[in-house]
Design an enzyme around this catalytic site. Structure first.
Site, PDB file in Angstrom:
ATOM      1  N   SER A 130       0.822  -1.198   0.000  1.00  0.00           N
ATOM      2  CA  SER A 130       0.000   0.000   0.000  1.00  0.00           C
ATOM      3  C   SER A 130       0.866   1.263   0.000  1.00  0.00           C
ATOM      4  O   SER A 130       1.726   1.422  -0.867  1.00  0.00           O
ATOM      5  CB  SER A 130      -0.955  -0.050   1.203  1.00  0.00           C
ATOM      6  OG  SER A 130      -1.998   0.890   1.079  1.00  0.00           O
ATOM      7  N   ASP A 284      -8.344  -5.300  -5.890  1.00  0.00           N
ATOM      8  CA  ASP A 284      -8.036  -4.176  -5.007  1.00  0.00           C
ATOM      9  C   ASP A 284      -8.856  -2.963  -5.428  1.00  0.00           C
ATOM     10  O   ASP A 284      -8.794  -2.528  -6.582  1.00  0.00           O
ATOM     11  CB  ASP A 284      -6.539  -3.871  -5.096  1.00  0.00           C
ATOM     12  CG  ASP A 284      -6.045  -2.924  -4.011  1.00  0.00           C
ATOM     13  OD1 ASP A 284      -6.836  -2.102  -3.519  1.00  0.00           O
ATOM     14  OD2 ASP A 284      -4.854  -2.994  -3.673  1.00  0.00           O
ATOM     15  N   HIS A 313      -7.678  -5.515  -1.352  1.00  0.00           N
ATOM     16  CA  HIS A 313      -6.464  -4.852  -0.877  1.00  0.00           C
ATOM     17  C   HIS A 313      -5.853  -5.609   0.300  1.00  0.00           C
ATOM     18  O   HIS A 313      -4.631  -5.660   0.443  1.00  0.00           O
ATOM     19  CB  HIS A 313      -6.796  -3.414  -0.464  1.00  0.00           C
ATOM     20  CG  HIS A 313      -5.597  -2.595  -0.114  1.00  0.00           C
ATOM     21  ND1 HIS A 313      -4.657  -2.207  -1.044  1.00  0.00           N
ATOM     22  CD2 HIS A 313      -5.161  -2.095   1.076  1.00  0.00           C
ATOM     23  CE1 HIS A 313      -3.704  -1.493  -0.455  1.00  0.00           C
ATOM     24  NE2 HIS A 313      -3.985  -1.419   0.821  1.00  0.00           N
TER      25      HIS A 313
END
Length: 338
Positions: A130, A284, A313
């Site tokens: 991320s 995601d 995600h």
């Protein structure tokens, strides 16, 4: 969170958007030993709600990243409550007066940590999940001569318009709490923090995750139970200004920002010399694979390696999807072997 970490004092840190971060402090933890040739360094920045110890789920004995072979440097993002943040800064830059921080600023500080404190001159791999993955790209653009390989996963080189809009949504949920008071609160705006967590939970996992009841594998008997838990976690464990500081950093994410490329995104990605594998999750909702597929055409010699997971995600969150972990380790081993 573990209190077992070190702090590097940077003094007054000049910022990309102007001004300085006074008495800037970068918190970090190292694992393993620097090799005599200095060629075994792995840098792992932290992700949005992460800290140095949460990166421990991405390495360990017998894995591709192993402190027995690698010198792993886990570095805390500005604003995460461990490095300099609104919540731990005193004086005129405390709380809602904390300055705007970019990924460029974070990487400039991390470079100083490695070179001035740790004696590192080359990095074998920068990797992370991320926002940590976003920092991987930034490292490769900002210090191309230093970084040998990058492996960003569930990340992007530039925050997309859709991602920006999502972040505006969770920000609005938090700031609607009148206790927030423009960041100048006396007590935490827990209703706003809880609303932030509830909205966030809807995006962290895929539609398939909820449709098929995959949340039960995480111990929840319903989507509402998961949302309640995320709301409680954010209300109990986070400072509102810290979350908003990092959110602004995320929204401003763009490897071409700054005087070197002046917004020329293609030129910035084209300047990357590091061996690169991009590993998105196909479901995601923050960083869809299409963004990485475009990036792969712009980064010389890069590999686009998507992984399909109903966890979305959060496929990257250690323990959620063993297959994701296996593929991540495979790609890390490949990059380190070259």
């Amino acid at each position: 969170m573990s209190s077992d970490y070190d702090v590097f004092r940077l003094g007054d840190l000049p910022l990309l958007k102007g001004g300085v971060l006074k008495d800037a402090r970068l918190a970090y933890k190292t694992y393993g030993t620097l090799a005599p040739k200095g060629d075994n360094v792995v840098v792992m920045p932290t992700f949005y709600t992460g800290s140095h110890d949460r990166n421990e789920g991405f390495f360990g004995p017998g894995r591709a990243l192993d402190p027995a072979r690698h010198y792993i440097v886990s570095v805390n993002l500005f604003g995460n409550g461990v490095s300099s943040s609104p919540s731990n800064t005193e004086g005129p830059q405390s709380g809602g007066n904390f300055p705007a921080i970019t990924l460029h600023d974070n990487i400039a500080a991390q470079n100083r940590l490695l070179t001035e404190r740790l004696g590192v001159t080359q990095i074998a791999l920068v990797t992370g999940w991320s926002m940590a993955g976003c920092q991987s790209y930034q490292w490769a653009v900002q210090y191309p001569e230093m970084v040998k390989a990058i492996l960003p996963f569930c990340a992007s080189a530039r925050t997309s318009p859709h991602n920006f809009v999502f972040l505006e949504g969770v920000k609005a949920a938090l700031c609607a709490d009148p206790i927030w008071n423009g960041g100048h609160y006396d007590t935490q705006p827990v209703e706003g923090l809880g609303a932030f967590g509830r909205v966030y939970a809807g995006w962290a996992f895929s539609q398939t995750f909820y449709r098929t009841g995959l949340y039960r594998q995480l111990g929840y008997d319903s989507p509402l139970a998961l949302m309640d838990d995320w709301a409680r976690d954010h209300a109990e464990n986070w400072d509102a200004n810290d979350l908003l500081c990092k959110l602004a950093t995320w929204q401003a994410g763009d490897v071409s920002a700054g005087p070197r490329f002046n917004g020329d995104y293609k030129a910035a990605l084209g300047s990357i010399r590091a061996r690169t594998i991009l590993m998105p999750c196909t479901q995601d909702l923050y960083f869809p694979p299409e963004d990485n597929e475009i990036e792969a055409t712009l980064i010389p010699g890069s590999q686009f390696a998507p992984y399909n997971s109903d966890f979305g995600h959060c496929a990257a969150n250690p323990g959620n999807d063993p297959g994701f972990t296996t593929q991540l380790d495979m790609h890390a081993a490949t990059l380190l072997a070259l």
